[in-house]
Structures are given as C-alpha cells and as structure tokens.
Design an enzyme around this catalytic site. Sequence first.
Site, PDB file in Angstrom:
ATOM      1  N   SER A 139      39.689  44.955  39.298  1.00 12.14           N
ATOM      2  CA  SER A 139      39.643  43.491  39.253  1.00 12.14           C
ATOM      3  C   SER A 139      40.993  42.990  38.773  1.00 12.14           C
ATOM      4  CB  SER A 139      38.565  43.029  38.260  1.00 12.14           C
ATOM      5  OG  SER A 139      38.689  41.644  37.996  1.00 12.14           O
ATOM      6  N   TYR A 151      33.955  42.900  30.232  1.00 16.90           N
ATOM      7  CA  TYR A 151      34.298  43.141  31.638  1.00 16.90           C
ATOM      8  C   TYR A 151      35.752  43.580  31.772  1.00 16.90           C
ATOM      9  CZ  TYR A 151      34.769  42.163  36.672  1.00 16.90           C
ATOM     10  OH  TYR A 151      35.001  42.262  38.020  1.00 16.90           O
TER      11      TYR A 151
END
Length: 255
Positions: A139, A151
């Site tokens: 990501s 995350y």
Amino acid sequence: MISLQLEGRTVVVTGAGQGQGAAEARLLAAAGARVIATDLSEDMPDGVVASAADSPLYRRLDVTDASGWKDLAGWIGSQGWTVDGLVNNAGITQRSRLLDASVADLQKVYEVNVAGSLLGIQALAPLMGEGSSIVNVGSVAALTAHYPVAYTTSKWALRGLSQVAAMELGPRGIRVNTVHPGFIETPMTATVKPEFRQATLAETPLGRTGTAEEVAGVVLFLLSPLSSFVTGADIPVDGGQSGHGGAKAVSDALR
Ligand SMILES: NC(=O)c1ccc[n+]([C@@H]2O[C@H](COP(=O)([O-])OP(=O)(O)OC[C@H]3O[C@@H](n4cnc5c(N)ncnc54)[C@H](O)[C@@H]3O)[C@@H](O)[C@H]2O)c1
C-alpha cells in the site's frame, strides 16, 4: 517468446472475491493463466467471473489458516500442477489512530496482512520452480506515514517480508515484488470519509483515484516473463501520490 501471456501457468490469488483481487483473477485468467481464486466465502463470489471454461477456479481459503494453505498446496499437487505465481492480495484495514490503537488491533491486521502472506509463501514456494513470481500487495501506506497505525505498520512489515523472500528465493529463480496501490475504488475504500478522499486527491499528481484493473495490470506484468529481471522491487501504483514526498502542496501553493 516474451509476452504478457500466461498460458500454461498456474497462479493463486488470495482475497479474490471482490475489489483488486477479483480484478487480478479476471485479468490473469484472460491472459491465459489457470487462476486459483481464493477468499473467505464457501462459494465462488460473484466478482470472480470465469473468463475461460476452467479459469478462474475457486477455492475457499482463509489466509491466516496454516492448515488451509497446506490443504490448498496438497490439492494443487494432487492435480499434478506446479505453482507459477502467487498474489498475496488479501488484506484488511483498521483505522484507529496512534494513541487509540490497541495491541489487539495490531495483531488482527498483522495476522491477515503479514502472517497470511508469510503462510502463503511457505506453503506454495515448495511447488514453485525457476521463473515463478510472487506479488505481495502492499500500500502507499507502506511508503509513507499514513495515519492508521496498525494498517501502516503491517504494510511496512510486509515490505520486509517481501525483501527477505526475494533474497531467499532468488537463487531458485523465484522473483518477489511488492505493488503499492494508492487510493483504488474498491469495497475497502467505499466506506472512507469524503475528507479522506479529498485530501488524498489533493496529494495525487494524476488528480484521480485508481481502478482495480490498473493495479491488476501491474500484477500481470510482474507475473509475466516481461519482468524477468525484476525482484525485490517496491512499485507504487498510486497516481504519483508517494513520489513527491509532500512537495505537491508547496508546488500547488506557488502556481
Ligand atoms: N483499495 C485501496 O485503495 C487499497 C490501497 C492500498 C492497498 N490496498 C490493498 O489491496 C488489497 C486488496 O484491497 P481491496 O481494496 O480490493 O480490498 P477489499 O476489502 O475490497 O477486498 C479484500 C478481500 O480480501 C478478503 N479477505 C479479507 N480477509 C481475508 C482472509 N483472512 N483470508 C482470505 N481473504 C480475506 C476479503 O474477503 C475481500 O474479498 C489489500 O491488501 C489492501 O490492503 C488497497
């Protein structure tokens, strides 16, 4: 012959029920691969549309379940197939901030985003030969200080896993790369606040969000022989979001 065609290759895609994973499964199947699409549901999700008579196939797999990976590897072996590609796409997000995130938040996200990818590599690398390719889906969070700490740290950890795997599997001719999507329109991002969307667009030189198909195209390249000398690479697919290191706001202010 060097081409994007994947005829004769077997590729496993995790989290293929929707979003980017489903787009990857569809594109890889269209490129001729025997795609084994996997996700949490028992039945083939609607997003996994068969583009050829026998591809994608669908198998249930929770990536956090080591015995599920073992069963998948055993089943692939029992079919007489090798594995030529693995896309560790399954991932979950968690949006708590630095001072609120719990250890349980971290563990939950790490279990899927990091351990799930490790288990996949451990289960399937033994079935891979020279010329195989693993793509981990990171990501833009893994390249920046994106605020959701559980995350973001999980995706930075996934980068570490990718680098170790590229080093360890390189001598066997197995490549390992990581793609880093920016804001991609999928069910995962459908729930973000409008402020999140606007702030991200302001930091994205291409001035728009991306599509799942645009990530799938880079995944296809990394699974194909066209990328045969690319391993251990971090490849943003983010419209330029991570490339300017914050300089865009200054540039825009002075226009
Ligand atoms: N959408 C974005 O903007 C974006 C940006 C950067 C990175 N990513 C990453 O891309 C990947 C795909 O994201 P998406 O937007 O398509 O997400 P999504 O939520 O739309 O789809 C994720 C899929 O993973 C599956 N999944 C979740 N936990 C699983 C588990 N334990 N085992 C197996 N499957 C599981 C879900 O069932 C779902 O089908 C993820 O790794 C995500 O972190 C997405």
